[in-house]
Design a protein around this motif. Structure first.
Motif, PDB file in Angstrom:
ATOM      1  N   GLY A  38       0.841  -1.194   0.000  1.00  0.00           N
ATOM      2  CA  GLY A  38       0.000   0.000   0.000  1.00  0.00           C
ATOM      3  C   GLY A  38       0.871   1.237   0.000  1.00  0.00           C
ATOM      4  O   GLY A  38       1.793   1.359  -0.807  1.00  0.00           O
ATOM      5  N   THR A  39       0.598   2.156   0.908  1.00  0.00           N
ATOM      6  CA  THR A  39       1.428   3.355   1.038  1.00  0.00           C
ATOM      7  C   THR A  39       2.012   3.479   2.439  1.00  0.00           C
ATOM      8  O   THR A  39       2.423   4.555   2.854  1.00  0.00           O
ATOM      9  CB  THR A  39       0.609   4.618   0.724  1.00  0.00           C
ATOM     10  N   ASP A  40       2.077   2.388   3.178  1.00  0.00           N
ATOM     11  CA  ASP A  40       2.529   2.392   4.569  1.00  0.00           C
ATOM     12  C   ASP A  40       4.041   2.198   4.623  1.00  0.00           C
ATOM     13  O   ASP A  40       4.556   1.108   4.344  1.00  0.00           O
ATOM     14  CB  ASP A  40       1.817   1.286   5.344  1.00  0.00           C
ATOM     15  N   PHE A  41       4.763   3.261   4.990  1.00  0.00           N
ATOM     16  CA  PHE A  41       6.224   3.187   5.056  1.00  0.00           C
ATOM     17  C   PHE A  41       6.698   2.402   6.276  1.00  0.00           C
ATOM     18  O   PHE A  41       7.768   1.808   6.249  1.00  0.00           O
ATOM     19  CB  PHE A  41       6.832   4.589   5.049  1.00  0.00           C
ATOM     20  N   GLU A  42       5.924   2.398   7.346  1.00  0.00           N
ATOM     21  CA  GLU A  42       6.300   1.611   8.523  1.00  0.00           C
ATOM     22  C   GLU A  42       6.240   0.119   8.202  1.00  0.00           C
ATOM     23  O   GLU A  42       7.056  -0.657   8.688  1.00  0.00           O
ATOM     24  CB  GLU A  42       5.393   1.957   9.702  1.00  0.00           C
ATOM     25  N   GLN A  43       5.272  -0.294   7.402  1.00  0.00           N
ATOM     26  CA  GLN A  43       5.191  -1.689   6.979  1.00  0.00           C
ATOM     27  C   GLN A  43       6.388  -2.023   6.083  1.00  0.00           C
ATOM     28  O   GLN A  43       6.910  -3.135   6.140  1.00  0.00           O
ATOM     29  CB  GLN A  43       3.876  -1.941   6.245  1.00  0.00           C
ATOM     30  N   LEU A  44       6.818  -1.053   5.272  1.00  0.00           N
ATOM     31  CA  LEU A  44       8.019  -1.235   4.455  1.00  0.00           C
ATOM     32  C   LEU A  44       9.227  -1.497   5.332  1.00  0.00           C
ATOM     33  O   LEU A  44      10.006  -2.420   5.085  1.00  0.00           O
ATOM     34  CB  LEU A  44       8.254  -0.007   3.571  1.00  0.00           C
ATOM     35  N   ARG A  45       9.388  -0.694   6.391  1.00  0.00           N
ATOM     36  CA  ARG A  45      10.535  -0.878   7.294  1.00  0.00           C
ATOM     37  C   ARG A  45      10.475  -2.238   7.968  1.00  0.00           C
ATOM     38  O   ARG A  45      11.492  -2.931   8.086  1.00  0.00           O
ATOM     39  CB  ARG A  45      10.574   0.219   8.342  1.00  0.00           C
ATOM     40  N   SER A  46       9.300  -2.661   8.416  1.00  0.00           N
ATOM     41  CA  SER A  46       9.208  -3.960   9.092  1.00  0.00           C
ATOM     42  C   SER A  46       9.479  -5.107   8.116  1.00  0.00           C
ATOM     43  O   SER A  46      10.092  -6.106   8.488  1.00  0.00           O
ATOM     44  CB  SER A  46       7.847  -4.119   9.762  1.00  0.00           C
ATOM     45  N   MET A  47       9.040  -4.973   6.856  1.00  0.00           N
ATOM     46  CA  MET A  47       9.320  -6.012   5.865  1.00  0.00           C
ATOM     47  C   MET A  47      10.820  -6.100   5.568  1.00  0.00           C
ATOM     48  O   MET A  47      11.374  -7.199   5.465  1.00  0.00           O
ATOM     49  CB  MET A  47       8.557  -5.735   4.570  1.00  0.00           C
ATOM     50  N   VAL A  48      11.474  -4.949   5.433  1.00  0.00           N
ATOM     51  CA  VAL A  48      12.926  -4.944   5.180  1.00  0.00           C
ATOM     52  C   VAL A  48      13.662  -5.517   6.384  1.00  0.00           C
ATOM     53  O   VAL A  48      14.609  -6.293   6.233  1.00  0.00           O
ATOM     54  CB  VAL A  48      13.416  -3.517   4.837  1.00  0.00           C
ATOM     55  N   THR A  49      13.209  -5.182   7.579  1.00  0.00           N
ATOM     56  CA  THR A  49      13.835  -5.719   8.790  1.00  0.00           C
ATOM     57  C   THR A  49      13.693  -7.231   8.835  1.00  0.00           C
ATOM     58  O   THR A  49      14.639  -7.936   9.182  1.00  0.00           O
ATOM     59  CB  THR A  49      13.194  -5.089  10.043  1.00  0.00           C
ATOM     60  N   SER A  50      12.520  -7.744   8.457  1.00  0.00           N
ATOM     61  CA  SER A  50      12.346  -9.200   8.465  1.00  0.00           C
ATOM     62  C   SER A  50      13.147  -9.872   7.351  1.00  0.00           C
ATOM     63  O   SER A  50      13.615 -10.991   7.520  1.00  0.00           O
ATOM     64  CB  SER A  50      10.861  -9.550   8.350  1.00  0.00           C
ATOM     65  N   LEU A  51      13.290  -9.212   6.203  1.00  0.00           N
ATOM     66  CA  LEU A  51      14.094  -9.790   5.122  1.00  0.00           C
ATOM     67  C   LEU A  51      15.575  -9.815   5.462  1.00  0.00           C
ATOM     68  O   LEU A  51      16.268 -10.798   5.216  1.00  0.00           O
ATOM     69  CB  LEU A  51      13.883  -9.019   3.827  1.00  0.00           C
ATOM     70  N   VAL A  52      16.050  -8.714   6.009  1.00  0.00           N
ATOM     71  CA  VAL A  52      17.475  -8.609   6.321  1.00  0.00           C
ATOM     72  C   VAL A  52      17.784  -9.385   7.585  1.00  0.00           C
ATOM     73  O   VAL A  52      18.757 -10.139   7.646  1.00  0.00           O
ATOM     74  CB  VAL A  52      17.892  -7.129   6.450  1.00  0.00           C
ATOM     75  N   GLY A  53      16.944  -9.227   8.603  1.00  0.00           N
ATOM     76  CA  GLY A  53      17.121  -9.948   9.855  1.00  0.00           C
ATOM     77  C   GLY A  53      18.446  -9.626  10.504  1.00  0.00           C
ATOM     78  O   GLY A  53      18.909  -8.495  10.501  1.00  0.00           O
ATOM     79  N   ASN A  54      19.065 -10.623  11.048  1.00  0.00           N
ATOM     80  CA  ASN A  54      20.353 -10.456  11.721  1.00  0.00           C
ATOM     81  C   ASN A  54      21.516 -10.654  10.770  1.00  0.00           C
ATOM     82  O   ASN A  54      22.655 -10.667  11.184  1.00  0.00           O
ATOM     83  CB  ASN A  54      20.468 -11.445  12.894  1.00  0.00           C
ATOM     84  N   GLN A  55      21.243 -10.850   9.489  1.00  0.00           N
ATOM     85  CA  GLN A  55      22.327 -11.092   8.539  1.00  0.00           C
ATOM     86  C   GLN A  55      23.169  -9.854   8.329  1.00  0.00           C
ATOM     87  O   GLN A  55      24.318  -9.948   7.973  1.00  0.00           O
ATOM     88  CB  GLN A  55      21.748 -11.563   7.206  1.00  0.00           C
ATOM     89  N   ALA A  56      22.596  -8.666   8.504  1.00  0.00           N
ATOM     90  CA  ALA A  56      23.356  -7.427   8.352  1.00  0.00           C
ATOM     91  C   ALA A  56      23.761  -6.914   9.717  1.00  0.00           C
ATOM     92  O   ALA A  56      23.517  -5.794  10.087  1.00  0.00           O
ATOM     93  CB  ALA A  56      22.529  -6.383   7.611  1.00  0.00           C
TER      94      ALA A  56
END
Length: 160
Positions: A87-105
């Protein structure tokens, strides 16, 4: 008979004011015509190791794609992160990127091996939305600590 001139010798003085004016004009001219050229040829190329023939693919080899679409006025309509509609939710974008990246970065991950985001936008999308997306993808600040998510961001060619 000797004729002696008793006149005082005339001294010629250089006018330093006009010389300083010319120097300042030249300085201003060179400052205003100076063009800063971006360095070319600085490519981060990762070559595979000679003996490593593994068929498993690293998670960071494929960039994370963020597709941002706009309406005729340049307002954000929707965002898709790897074909997941946000949608247009930037907070959801941040949470999705956090879950994709996880602890790998984490802190020992080098910048060369980290994940990469490719931002694909419509041609008429306003810059404020692009900057907001970059802000939410790159990291966040919790108190005095900065948590970095993704440092490598590239842009796809804008669509008309």
């Amino acid at each position: 008979m000797k004729i002696r001139n008793k006149e005082a010798p005339t001294k010629t003085e250089l006018s330093m004011t006009s010389m300083i004016d010319v120097v300042f004009l030249l300085l201003i001219f060179f400052i205003l015509t100076f063009k800063i050229v971006e360095l070319e040829g600085d490519f981060g190329i990762k070559m595979p190791l000679a003996g490593a023939s593994s068929s498993s693919m690293d998670d960071f080899d494929v960039p994370i794609t963020l597709r941002m679409t706009a309406d005729a006025d340049g307002n954000l309509i929707s965002m898709k992160l790897n074909e997941t509609n946000l949608g247009t939710d930037f907070e959801q974008l941040r949470s999705m990127v956090t879950s994709l990246v996880g602890n790998q970065a984490g802190p020992d991950a080098s910048e060369e091996d980290g994940p990469e985001v490719e931002i694909d936008t419509d041609f008429n999308l306003r810059y404020e939305y692009v900057i907001e997306a970059i802000t939410h993808v790159s990291g966040r600040k919790e108190g005095d600590q900065i948590i970095k998510l993704i440092e490598k961001i590239k842009f796809a060619a804008p669509r008309r």
